[in-house]
Design a protein around this motif. Structure first.
Motif, PDB file in Angstrom:
ATOM      1  N   THR A 169      14.227  -5.495  68.354  1.00 28.41           N
ATOM      2  CA  THR A 169      13.142  -6.131  69.113  1.00 28.41           C
ATOM      3  C   THR A 169      12.732  -7.484  68.530  1.00 28.41           C
ATOM      4  O   THR A 169      11.816  -8.120  69.036  1.00 28.41           O
ATOM      5  CB  THR A 169      11.897  -5.219  69.144  1.00 28.41           C
ATOM      6  OG1 THR A 169      11.508  -4.948  67.786  1.00 28.41           O
ATOM      7  CG2 THR A 169      12.201  -3.911  69.857  1.00 28.41           C
ATOM      8  N   ASP A 170      13.390  -7.906  67.450  1.00 31.41           N
ATOM      9  CA  ASP A 170      13.018  -9.196  66.854  1.00 31.41           C
ATOM     10  C   ASP A 170      13.498 -10.345  67.735  1.00 31.41           C
ATOM     11  O   ASP A 170      14.662 -10.401  68.130  1.00 31.41           O
ATOM     12  CB  ASP A 170      13.632  -9.342  65.458  1.00 31.41           C
ATOM     13  CG  ASP A 170      12.994  -8.388  64.462  1.00 31.41           C
ATOM     14  OD1 ASP A 170      11.780  -8.145  64.591  1.00 31.41           O
ATOM     15  OD2 ASP A 170      13.712  -7.872  63.586  1.00 31.41           O
ATOM     16  N   ALA A 171      12.589 -11.287  67.996  1.00 26.49           N
ATOM     17  CA  ALA A 171      12.971 -12.447  68.793  1.00 26.49           C
ATOM     18  C   ALA A 171      13.750 -13.433  67.926  1.00 26.49           C
ATOM     19  O   ALA A 171      13.477 -13.566  66.737  1.00 26.49           O
ATOM     20  CB  ALA A 171      11.717 -13.124  69.341  1.00 26.49           C
ATOM     21  N   ALA A 172      14.735 -14.089  68.545  1.00 27.76           N
ATOM     22  CA  ALA A 172      15.564 -15.032  67.802  1.00 27.76           C
ATOM     23  C   ALA A 172      14.713 -16.136  67.183  1.00 27.76           C
ATOM     24  O   ALA A 172      14.940 -16.553  66.047  1.00 27.76           O
ATOM     25  CB  ALA A 172      16.625 -15.633  68.728  1.00 27.76           C
ATOM     26  N   GLU A 173      13.693 -16.601  67.924  1.00 26.14           N
ATOM     27  CA  GLU A 173      12.834 -17.673  67.413  1.00 26.14           C
ATOM     28  C   GLU A 173      12.176 -17.242  66.095  1.00 26.14           C
ATOM     29  O   GLU A 173      12.052 -18.023  65.162  1.00 26.14           O
ATOM     30  CB  GLU A 173      11.729 -18.047  68.422  1.00 26.14           C
ATOM     31  CG  GLU A 173      12.207 -18.809  69.637  1.00 26.14           C
ATOM     32  CD  GLU A 173      12.886 -17.890  70.657  1.00 26.14           C
ATOM     33  OE1 GLU A 173      12.816 -16.642  70.492  1.00 26.14           O
ATOM     34  OE2 GLU A 173      13.506 -18.400  71.605  1.00 26.14           O
ATOM     35  N   ALA A 174      11.740 -15.970  66.070  1.00 26.41           N
ATOM     36  CA  ALA A 174      11.061 -15.479  64.870  1.00 26.41           C
ATOM     37  C   ALA A 174      12.021 -15.452  63.678  1.00 26.41           C
ATOM     38  O   ALA A 174      11.645 -15.766  62.544  1.00 26.41           O
ATOM     39  CB  ALA A 174      10.498 -14.084  65.139  1.00 26.41           C
ATOM     40  N   VAL A 175      13.267 -15.078  63.940  1.00 26.36           N
ATOM     41  CA  VAL A 175      14.274 -15.048  62.875  1.00 26.36           C
ATOM     42  C   VAL A 175      14.482 -16.464  62.339  1.00 26.36           C
ATOM     43  O   VAL A 175      14.575 -16.692  61.124  1.00 26.36           O
ATOM     44  CB  VAL A 175      15.603 -14.456  63.397  1.00 26.36           C
ATOM     45  CG1 VAL A 175      16.691 -14.547  62.333  1.00 26.36           C
ATOM     46  CG2 VAL A 175      15.402 -13.005  63.831  1.00 26.36           C
ATOM     47  N   VAL A 176      14.536 -17.408  63.258  1.00 24.85           N
ATOM     48  CA  VAL A 176      14.758 -18.789  62.859  1.00 24.85           C
ATOM     49  C   VAL A 176      13.550 -19.323  62.075  1.00 24.85           C
ATOM     50  O   VAL A 176      13.709 -20.022  61.063  1.00 24.85           O
ATOM     51  CB  VAL A 176      15.059 -19.657  64.102  1.00 24.85           C
ATOM     52  CG1 VAL A 176      15.066 -21.137  63.738  1.00 24.85           C
ATOM     53  CG2 VAL A 176      16.397 -19.243  64.696  1.00 24.85           C
ATOM     54  N   ASP A 177      12.350 -18.939  62.502  1.00 26.98           N
ATOM     55  CA  ASP A 177      11.156 -19.334  61.748  1.00 26.98           C
ATOM     56  C   ASP A 177      11.224 -18.788  60.322  1.00 26.98           C
ATOM     57  O   ASP A 177      10.866 -19.460  59.363  1.00 26.98           O
ATOM     58  CB  ASP A 177       9.889 -18.805  62.430  1.00 26.98           C
ATOM     59  CG  ASP A 177       9.586 -19.563  63.728  1.00 26.98           C
ATOM     60  OD1 ASP A 177      10.154 -20.665  63.909  1.00 26.98           O
ATOM     61  OD2 ASP A 177       8.807 -19.034  64.545  1.00 26.98           O
ATOM     62  N   ARG A 178      11.644 -17.575  60.234  1.00 26.10           N
ATOM     63  CA  ARG A 178      11.760 -16.943  58.914  1.00 26.10           C
ATOM     64  C   ARG A 178      12.739 -17.728  58.036  1.00 26.10           C
ATOM     65  O   ARG A 178      12.482 -17.993  56.867  1.00 26.10           O
ATOM     66  CB  ARG A 178      12.211 -15.477  59.086  1.00 26.10           C
ATOM     67  CG  ARG A 178      12.665 -14.758  57.854  1.00 26.10           C
ATOM     68  CD  ARG A 178      11.582 -14.551  56.801  1.00 26.10           C
ATOM     69  NE  ARG A 178      10.404 -13.923  57.338  1.00 26.10           N
ATOM     70  CZ  ARG A 178       9.153 -14.414  57.242  1.00 26.10           C
ATOM     71  NH1 ARG A 178       8.945 -15.534  56.583  1.00 26.10           N
ATOM     72  NH2 ARG A 178       8.134 -13.791  57.770  1.00 26.10           N
ATOM     73  N   ALA A 179      13.883 -18.099  58.626  1.00 29.59           N
ATOM     74  CA  ALA A 179      14.885 -18.861  57.872  1.00 29.59           C
ATOM     75  C   ALA A 179      14.304 -20.206  57.434  1.00 29.59           C
ATOM     76  O   ALA A 179      14.442 -20.616  56.277  1.00 29.59           O
ATOM     77  CB  ALA A 179      16.134 -19.076  58.726  1.00 29.59           C
ATOM     78  N   ALA A 180      13.614 -20.866  58.365  1.00 32.37           N
ATOM     79  CA  ALA A 180      13.044 -22.176  58.040  1.00 32.37           C
ATOM     80  C   ALA A 180      12.009 -22.039  56.929  1.00 32.37           C
ATOM     81  O   ALA A 180      11.936 -22.869  56.011  1.00 32.37           O
ATOM     82  CB  ALA A 180      12.427 -22.790  59.292  1.00 32.37           C
ATOM     83  N   ALA A 181      11.223 -20.966  57.004  1.00 27.05           N
ATOM     84  CA  ALA A 181      10.211 -20.738  55.975  1.00 27.05           C
ATOM     85  C   ALA A 181      10.873 -20.528  54.613  1.00 27.05           C
ATOM     86  O   ALA A 181      10.384 -21.024  53.589  1.00 27.05           O
ATOM     87  CB  ALA A 181       9.354 -19.532  56.347  1.00 27.05           C
ATOM     88  N   ALA A 182      11.995 -19.794  54.613  1.00 26.05           N
ATOM     89  CA  ALA A 182      12.707 -19.559  53.352  1.00 26.05           C
ATOM     90  C   ALA A 182      13.174 -20.888  52.756  1.00 26.05           C
ATOM     91  O   ALA A 182      13.047 -21.121  51.546  1.00 26.05           O
ATOM     92  CB  ALA A 182      13.895 -18.625  53.590  1.00 26.05           C
ATOM     93  N   LEU A 183      13.697 -21.752  53.613  1.00 25.46           N
ATOM     94  CA  LEU A 183      14.123 -23.062  53.121  1.00 25.46           C
ATOM     95  C   LEU A 183      12.916 -23.821  52.575  1.00 25.46           C
ATOM     96  O   LEU A 183      13.001 -24.500  51.556  1.00 25.46           O
ATOM     97  CB  LEU A 183      14.784 -23.876  54.245  1.00 25.46           C
ATOM     98  CG  LEU A 183      16.060 -23.300  54.861  1.00 25.46           C
ATOM     99  CD1 LEU A 183      16.600 -24.263  55.912  1.00 25.46           C
ATOM    100  CD2 LEU A 183      17.116 -23.012  53.805  1.00 25.46           C
ATOM    101  N   GLY A 184      11.778 -23.630  53.266  1.00 25.85           N
ATOM    102  CA  GLY A 184      10.566 -24.318  52.863  1.00 25.85           C
ATOM    103  C   GLY A 184      10.092 -23.939  51.463  1.00 25.85           C
ATOM    104  O   GLY A 184       9.472 -24.749  50.778  1.00 25.85           O
ATOM    105  N   VAL A 185      10.361 -22.708  51.064  1.00 26.68           N
ATOM    106  CA  VAL A 185       9.934 -22.301  49.722  1.00 26.68           C
ATOM    107  C   VAL A 185      11.085 -22.405  48.712  1.00 26.68           C
ATOM    108  O   VAL A 185      11.058 -21.778  47.664  1.00 26.68           O
ATOM    109  CB  VAL A 185       9.310 -20.885  49.697  1.00 26.68           C
ATOM    110  CG1 VAL A 185       8.027 -20.873  50.519  1.00 26.68           C
ATOM    111  CG2 VAL A 185      10.298 -19.838  50.188  1.00 26.68           C
TER     112      VAL A 185
END
Ligand SMILES: Cc1cc2nc3c(=O)[nH]c(=O)nc-3n(C[C@H](O)[C@H](O)[C@H](O)COP(=O)(O)O)c2cc1C
Lengths: 362, 469
Positions: free
Chosen positions: A273-289
């Motif tokens: 049920t995870d939306a692709a956008e949310a997965v991408v946000d998560r990835a971007a956040a990981a790069l951010g930290v």
């Protein structure tokens, strides 16, 4: 960013787990998304139980079966070190590198349970700290065995009748806390010399695992919080990612290595049920930290991977985080920005040096 | 009675002097492309299986790594699983040692290969007792010779229990074993593959080895290649199988065989002579001599006479990591001397005669006939061919001898389609044999009456091990 996928998810039909076609399809699907590598999971015990039991194939075997039918994606096979022989592991992984033209990687893991120990009946289950120290020794021996042949050992010198220059083959004479291995390997040095080592940072506090990562990881995988879903507004995930990355980099520095050479990736599950956008946000956040990318972990296969490739990857490309495909034909090391290592034996490496337990030297 | 069928398997050229690495046509021994080439040729020729030997320590001679032969090889399971991706019906046979492995792990490796190859796996089970090889492994040390086959039998028993624990289409059961060498308890993670068990080959040659092979194996990889020795070995092994309550035809005898082809018989002989001299270069001749004499003979001229002195008493071995079949070195030296005197031969010429004579030399038709004669004389059920070149050493055979065999109707080495047409399995899959049927049964059941379980079910659970187990 680096982008990989872990194929430990549940097959949508139990019978798929033991079918070659299933694994070939998955690897090709990953390749069509230009992913850097796929990870084949492994353990000596079958995954789960209950009705509709799922089998489990040996990961190196699966990766080898897939290798000739793919061309760009890295093939990282899990192989455990607790009940196995480093000599066999070394030649199996070297050979995976030959059959994949330099796309092999190794995810070492330990066998923690009494259940696994009982399948071998050779030793009792040991404390986890000792298991990780044994793993570190195994990685050390395996690497030495990869180096036990210099690259130009095969000379085929017709004039003297010599096939090899035996001065370029080295007994590793390894003596550690857990085993002694004479060497040399029976398999020549693989195309990448050292197929990259991928290690998972355990969720709990396991200092010896961290020491192993510090000394040997080319790629370190940092877990998301248990139950943490991509996209759930949970600042804890970023905190955990940053903390994990920090611990990995400190361990790498403590081992005298350059933290820049280690890719630190966040595991990002993809539930149905995870939306692709949310997965991408998560990835971007990981790069951010400060992480270098993510390992997507689809919960079910092949559906989860299909969504990763068809929905997540285009979004990442759209945000300029990934180059548009297709993947390049390179070795996995090249893909990870790693040079092909020089051979220490070629420089008069002291082959008889006794290996200290890695956990002790940090 | 119908003519006996001939089985052929293809041995990837390995780490001994048979393999000629110095030839311009010789390619890489490790690149996957070489294995693909070789496998494709074998598959094109309708061979039963491709075969990989394995030794777990580089051979040493006079305490140094032996450098005159091919050295090094890739990992058996990994190459075979990769080859499963680029072949469709060729059997994939690997040599795996029971002394330096654990049964649960090997069962899982073969179980995986069984699934990944669609039922084309074969296991050449070998034993080893030398501490030299053991130095590469945790268990290290040694295994007293009398324990080798006890461990091997128990190892196989555990592996079979694993494979049988999860019937195809059924539920996983438990494996519970307590024995002299192993204690194994738990669940095996794989359902049985199309064959149930991999085809089992064995190559022990001692009395214990023969008894073990006769009790457990589907085929014996033997070194007895002369007609006389072949007949004796064949009769011995089939007799043992019968005594152990098995159908002799269920145990195939497949000696290693070398071959040289030519446009004419004379041409083939000439090529054979040339290959023998490639195989036994001057340095190799001395190394062979040193192996028998058990001492440093590097001062001798390979083109000169044999040494006057006798071999070291007690049969000391200065070569490690290779199997020595001749225990009595004094007797070997006597034979070599007699040969040298009789025919006025140099050291190198004696070694060529004693070690490098090819099994079959002639035109394609002649070689096909020689092989057929050998099989009809009950000296074997076929051969594991050992070409002298990597990777193309089988090409000419497949292009020229296989068609001769096929038209001679004596053999199973027809095209896959022709061969399938002769078997009880024809038609089952619509387009011929499934891989499992081809490797294990298609040909093998084609030479005898239709076996009772030839009903389309996967290979049934095995008979219980014979008394040797
Ligand atoms: C034709 C032939 C091929 C063999 N191939 C191998 C091999 O590839 N690897 C290996 O470790 N042993 C190999 N062996 C050795 C046997 O498995 C066995 O260890 C050896 O013959 C000693 O056992 P024995 O005393 O029963 O003969 C081979 C033996 C024969 C006769």
């Amino acid at each position: 960013m680096r982008l990989a996928v872990d194929l430990s998810g549940r097959p949508e039909h139990p019978a798929l787990a033991v079918r070659a076609e299933h694994w070939v399809d998955l690897a090709r699907l990953a390749e069509s998304g230009a992913l850097d590598f796929v990870v084949f999971d492994d353990s000596f015990v079958p995954p789960g139980g209950g009705p509709g039991e799922v089998g489990r194939l040996e990961a190196v075997a699966v990766a080898a079966r897939v290798a000739p039918l793919t061309t760009t994606v890295g093939l990282v096979a899990t192989a455990t070190t607790t009940h196995t022989e480093p000599f066999h592991l070394s030649k199996a992984l070297a050979t995976l590198d030959f059959v994949s033209a330099g796309r092999a990687g190794w995810q070492p893991d330990i066998s923690r349970t009494a259940e696994e120990a009982a399948l071998f009946g050779r030793k009792d289950a040991a404390p986890v700290d000792a298991l990780w120290r044994e793993a570190a020794e195994a990685v050390d021996v395996v690497t030495r065995l990869w180096d036990s042949w210099e690259d130009d050992a095969v000379i085929r010198d017709v004039a003297t009748g010599r096939y090899v220059d035996r001065d370029k083959l080295h007994h590793v004479d390894f003596r550690g806390e857990f085993f002694a291995v004479k060497g040399p390997s029976i398999t020549p040095r693989p195309p990448q010399a050292h197929p990259p080592v991928v290690l998972r940072l355990p969720a709990g506090d396991e200092p010896a695992a961290l020491a192993l990562i510090g000394r040997w990881a080319d790629v370190a995988r940092v877990p998301s919080v248990d139950g943490g879903r991509a996209g759930a507004a949970d600042p804890g995930v970023d905190g955990l990612a940053a903390d994990g990355a920090g611990r990995v980099r400190a361990a790498v520095r403590a081992a005298g290595r350059d933290p820049e050479e280690v890719s630190v990736l966040l595991d990002v599950p993809i539930g149905p049920t995870d939306a692709a956008e949310a997965v991408v946000d998560r990835a971007a956040a990981a790069l951010g930290v400060g992480l270098d990318g993510v390992v997507l972990v689809p919960e079910t296969l092949p559906g989860g991977l299909r969504r990763a490739v068809q929905e997540v990857v285009p979004l990442l490309v759209g945000r300029g985080l990934r180059a548009p495909g297709p993947g390049r034909r390179t070795t996995l090391r090249e893909r990870l920005g790693l040079a092909r290592p020089a051979n220490p034996y070629a420089g008069g490496f002291d082959a008889t040096a006794t290996a200290g337990p890695v956990g002790g030297t940090g | 009675m119908s003519k006996r069928q001939l089985h052929l398997a293809a041995h990837f050229p390995g780490v001994n002097s048979t393999t000629v690495w110095s030839d311009p046509a010789s390619g890489s021994q490790t690149d996957f492309a070489s294995f693909v080439h070789f496998a494709h040729t074998a598959e094109r020729g309708g061979f039963d299986f491709l075969f990989l030997a394995e030794g777990l320590r580089l051979r040493e001679h006079r305490d140094r790594i032996h450098d005159l032969d091919v050295v090094g090889r890739p990992d058996t399971f990994t190459v075979l699983n990769a080859l499963a991706a680029v072949t469709t019906h060729l059997g994939l046979g690997g040599t795996i040692n029971t002394t330096y492995n654990e049964p649960y792990e090997v069962a899982r490796q073969f179980g995986s290969m069984e699934q990944l190859s669609g039922g084309r796996s074969a296991w050449n089970l070998v034993t080893s007792s030398d501490a030299f090889t053991g130095e590469n492994f945790r268990r290290g040390g040694f295994l007293a010779p009398e324990h080798r086959y006890r461990r091997a039998a128990e190892f196989l028993q555990v592996a079979r229990a694993c494979w049988d624990s999860w019937p195809a289409g059924g539920s996983p059961g438990w494996v519970e074993h307590t024995g002299e060498h192993f204690q194994v308890r738990g669940r095996f993670p794989l359902p049985a593959g199309p064959q149930g068990h991999p085809v089992l080959l064995q190559s022990g040659d001692s009395d214990a080895g023969r008894e073990f092979g006769a009790a457990t194996a589907d085929a014996i990889f033997s070194r007895h290649t002369t007609l006389a020795a072949g007949k004796e070995f064949f009769a011995d092994l089939k007799g043992r199988a019968r005594r152990l309550g098995r159908r002799p035809d269920d145990l195939k005898i497949l000696p290693a065989a070398t071959f040289v082809l030519g446009d004419t018989a004379a041409d083939a002989q000439e090529r054979a002579e040339h290959i023998r001299r490639q195989q036994v270069g001057p340095a190799t001749a001395i190394a062979f001599l040193e192996q028998v004499w058990g001492r440093d003979l590097s001062g001798y001229d390979p083109d000169g006479p044999l040494p006057d002195l006798d071999p070291e008493p007690g049969g000391v071995s200065i070569t490690r990591g290779r199997v020595r079949h001749e225990k009595d070195t004094l007797a070997v030296a006597r034979r070599w001397r007699a040969l040298a005197e009789q025919r006025n031969l140099s050291i190198r010429e004696v070694v060529v005669e004693a070690t490098a004579r090819q099994s079959f030399v002639g035109t394609p038709t002649q070689v096909a006939e020689q092989m057929d004669d050998y099989v009809q004389a009950e000296a074997s059920d076929g051969f594991i061919l050992v070409p002298h070149l990597t990777p193309g050493g089988l090409d000419e055979f497949v292009d020229t001898v296989v068609p001769s065999c096929a038209t001679g109707a004596a053999t199973a080495t027809a095209t896959p389609e022709q061969r399938c047409a002769n078997t009880c399995w024809a038609g089952r899959t619509g387009r011929g044999c499934s891989p499992a049927e081809r490797v294990h049964r298609a040909q093998w059941c084609s030479c005898g009456p239709r076996p009772p379980d030839c009903s389309g079910s996967p290979r049934s659970p095995r008979r219980s091990p014979g008394p040797a187990c």
